[in-house]
Write a protein that holds these residues in place. Sequence first.
Motif, PDB file in Angstrom:
ATOM      1  N   ASP A   1       0.821  -1.208   0.000  1.00 17.58           N
ATOM      2  CA  ASP A   1       0.000   0.000   0.000  1.00 17.58           C
ATOM      3  C   ASP A   1       0.861   1.266   0.000  1.00 17.58           C
ATOM      4  OD1 ASP A   1      -2.335  -1.379  -0.184  1.00 17.58           O
ATOM      5  OD2 ASP A   1      -2.788  -1.348   1.963  1.00 17.58           O
ATOM      6  N   LEU A   2       2.029   1.179   0.649  1.00 21.12           N
ATOM      7  CA  LEU A   2       2.953   2.322   0.581  1.00 21.12           C
ATOM      8  C   LEU A   2       3.404   2.549  -0.861  1.00 21.12           C
ATOM      9  CD1 LEU A   2       5.621   2.274   3.462  1.00 21.12           C
ATOM     10  CD2 LEU A   2       3.864   3.988   3.024  1.00 21.12           C
ATOM     11  N   ASP A   3       3.713   1.440  -1.552  1.00 18.20           N
ATOM     12  CA  ASP A   3       4.135   1.553  -2.961  1.00 18.20           C
ATOM     13  C   ASP A   3       3.024   2.103  -3.829  1.00 18.20           C
ATOM     14  OD1 ASP A   3       6.667   0.721  -2.650  1.00 18.20           O
ATOM     15  OD2 ASP A   3       6.330  -1.376  -3.231  1.00 18.20           O
ATOM     16  N   ASP A   4       1.806   1.644  -3.544  1.00 17.12           N
ATOM     17  CA  ASP A   4       0.665   2.065  -4.376  1.00 17.12           C
ATOM     18  C   ASP A   4       0.057   3.376  -3.908  1.00 17.12           C
ATOM     19  OD1 ASP A   4       1.082  -0.314  -5.634  1.00 17.12           O
ATOM     20  OD2 ASP A   4      -0.564  -1.385  -4.661  1.00 17.12           O
ATOM     21  N   LEU A   5       0.598   3.950  -2.836  1.00 14.68           N
ATOM     22  CA  LEU A   5       0.088   5.204  -2.276  1.00 14.68           C
ATOM     23  C   LEU A   5      -1.387   5.071  -1.861  1.00 14.68           C
ATOM     24  CD1 LEU A   5       1.577   7.724  -4.915  1.00 14.68           C
ATOM     25  CD2 LEU A   5       2.763   6.604  -3.051  1.00 14.68           C
ATOM     26  N   ILE A   6      -1.661   4.056  -1.037  1.00 19.69           N
ATOM     27  CA  ILE A   6      -3.041   3.743  -0.661  1.00 19.69           C
ATOM     28  C   ILE A   6      -3.206   3.741   0.860  1.00 19.69           C
ATOM     29  CG2 ILE A   6      -4.745   1.855  -0.577  1.00 19.69           C
ATOM     30  CD1 ILE A   6      -4.740   2.977  -3.281  1.00 19.69           C
ATOM     31  N   ILE A   7      -4.292   4.372   1.316  1.00 15.83           N
ATOM     32  CA  ILE A   7      -4.699   4.280   2.721  1.00 15.83           C
ATOM     33  C   ILE A   7      -5.798   3.231   2.814  1.00 15.83           C
ATOM     34  CG2 ILE A   7      -5.719   5.521   4.697  1.00 15.83           C
ATOM     35  CD1 ILE A   7      -3.016   6.688   3.871  1.00 15.83           C
TER      36      ILE A   7
ATOM     37  N   GLN B   1      -1.636  14.457   4.050  1.00 12.14           N
ATOM     38  CA  GLN B   1      -0.216  14.649   4.384  1.00 12.14           C
ATOM     39  C   GLN B   1       0.700  13.985   3.366  1.00 12.14           C
ATOM     40  OE1 GLN B   1       0.381  12.924   8.286  1.00 12.14           O
ATOM     41  NE2 GLN B   1       0.880  14.923   9.164  1.00 12.14           N
ATOM     42  N   LEU B   2       0.315  12.764   2.955  1.00 11.65           N
ATOM     43  CA  LEU B   2       1.218  11.961   2.135  1.00 11.65           C
ATOM     44  C   LEU B   2       0.879  12.018   0.651  1.00 11.65           C
ATOM     45  CD1 LEU B   2       1.286   8.773   4.433  1.00 11.65           C
ATOM     46  CD2 LEU B   2       2.906  10.686   4.421  1.00 11.65           C
ATOM     47  N   GLY B   3      -0.259  12.623   0.321  1.00 13.69           N
ATOM     48  CA  GLY B   3      -0.689  12.632  -1.076  1.00 13.69           C
ATOM     49  C   GLY B   3      -1.118  11.242  -1.549  1.00 13.69           C
ATOM     50  N   PHE B   4      -1.727  10.444  -0.639  1.00 11.91           N
ATOM     51  CA  PHE B   4      -2.180   9.094  -0.981  1.00 11.91           C
ATOM     52  C   PHE B   4      -3.670   9.113  -1.362  1.00 11.91           C
ATOM     53  CE2 PHE B   4       0.864   5.907   1.279  1.00 11.91           C
ATOM     54  CZ  PHE B   4       1.964   6.628   0.849  1.00 11.91           C
ATOM     55  N   ASP B   5      -4.117   8.023  -1.989  1.00 16.57           N
ATOM     56  CA  ASP B   5      -5.548   7.825  -2.218  1.00 16.57           C
ATOM     57  C   ASP B   5      -6.128   6.961  -1.117  1.00 16.57           C
ATOM     58  OD1 ASP B   5      -6.049   9.213  -4.570  1.00 16.57           O
ATOM     59  OD2 ASP B   5      -5.210   7.583  -5.796  1.00 16.57           O
TER      60      ASP B   5
END
Length: 472
Positions: free
Chosen positions: A145-151, A177-181
């Motif tokens: 999920d960190l790689d895919d930018l996912i919460i 904060q992190l610019g995640f989806d």
Amino acid sequence: MKFPEALENPIFKIIGRLADRSGVQAYVIGGFVRDYFLQRPCTDIDVVVAGSGIELAEKLAKALQTRVTVFKTFGTAMVQAGGMEIELVGARKESYRPDSRKPEVQAGSLEDDQLRRDFTINAMAFGLNADNFAVLVDPFGGMQDLDDLIIRTPCDPDTTFSDDPLRMIRAIRFATQLGFDIDPDTFDAIVRNRERIRIVSQERITTELNKIMRSPVPSMGWELLDQTGLLEWVFLKLSRLQGVERRGKHAHKDNFYHTLKVLDNVALESDNLWLRWAALLHDIAKPQTKAYDPKQGWTFHGHEVLGSKMVPAIFRELKLPLNEKMKYVQKLVFLHLRPIALVEETVTDSAVRRLLFDAGKDIEDLMLLCRADITSGIESKVRRYLRNFALVRDKMKQIEEKDRIRNFQPPVTGEMIMEHYHIPPCREVGMIKERIKEAILEGEIENDFQQAWQLMVKTGDAILNRTSLENQ
Ligand code: ATP
Ligand code: MG
């Protein structure tokens, strides 16, 4: 997978050795692990112990010859060492009742502890014992999920959010904060559980809102709050800025999106949290002041005045500080139209002096806010505004160099007036001072002792004579 370079600080080996000796397993977990992979600095270390966290903390403090702070009710203990704050806690399992976000807690395994965490990216752990030192324990795919930018929540999101509804706002905070989806299933669960946010204390919510406000693009958080339906629960007045009304050829802009654009513009230039709040609140009174005039179209007369009056109640509701920060936000909301009003008229020296006087030391922040407020879609209009804005700036600089109005101190003080006329503190002293201030702002005299003294004598004689005549 092993990540020894994450645990280079000798403290981790020390904790691991003590855990080995006590026959317990210890892990560093949560924010530290996440921030290592995100290459963000982190000095808060959470250590989970399959066993007693307090016992291990006491041993650690002894080994390091430092103090330990124990929070018995929470089963946690804190040790400060090597520039780090280390919190140690026994691994636990939590069960919740529907009316509270305070769980019943039992001892559990590492995996139980990971399962009760809010998001997969916050549920990863590194082993600290010799046999698994720096080994990543990631049962819920946090790394992916960190790689895919996912919460995403580690277990069923409805359970996660219903158990502790604050996590819904934390999801939005981390995304911002992190610019995640936010993962779609997680997102939908927020929508379903949004009303449960009411059981969370405002202080906890506001901590997260401030983290959203400090983020690089804070509008993202407010948009997500809106899209999930949480905004109505956490800040109804802001959600009321939404919508466009049209009559004939007249339509006003959507003040919610305009506000968010101004907020992002300010955030690009300044990390001052309170300037960002001022940007969020600058048009907050637009719904209440909206009127339609067939000739002018939509107007919002006095929204800056009403808006600044609304700030204290909003700060109280949101449990923001009721101190000079609030006053600063009030002042900026109150003055936010003034620089641009100057641009639209002919820029007289006295108008510039008055603006410098009213804004005082916050003039730069006010100019920044005002410039950020120029969001028109019509390019020629923006260009004209920005050109005139530069003119105002030049003029301000000239006048400030000459008259030093920005940190205005009256050249003739009340004490001097009282001494000269042998009078006690009274209304007349105020009147004389006011006359001098006005004369300086209007440019009748310069901000200079000699000139101010002459005017003081002239004004004082007139006022006090007249007063003594009146008293006869
Ligand atoms: P930051 O320090 O930037 O606020 P953080 O992730 O360290 O971010 P903290 O509030 O310090 O957040 O919490 C530390 C860890 O505790 C988190 O990484 C998460 O694993 C867990 N945690 C915190 N709050 C909750 C919560 N409400 N529900 C579940 N787990 C939580
Ligand atoms: Mg933290």
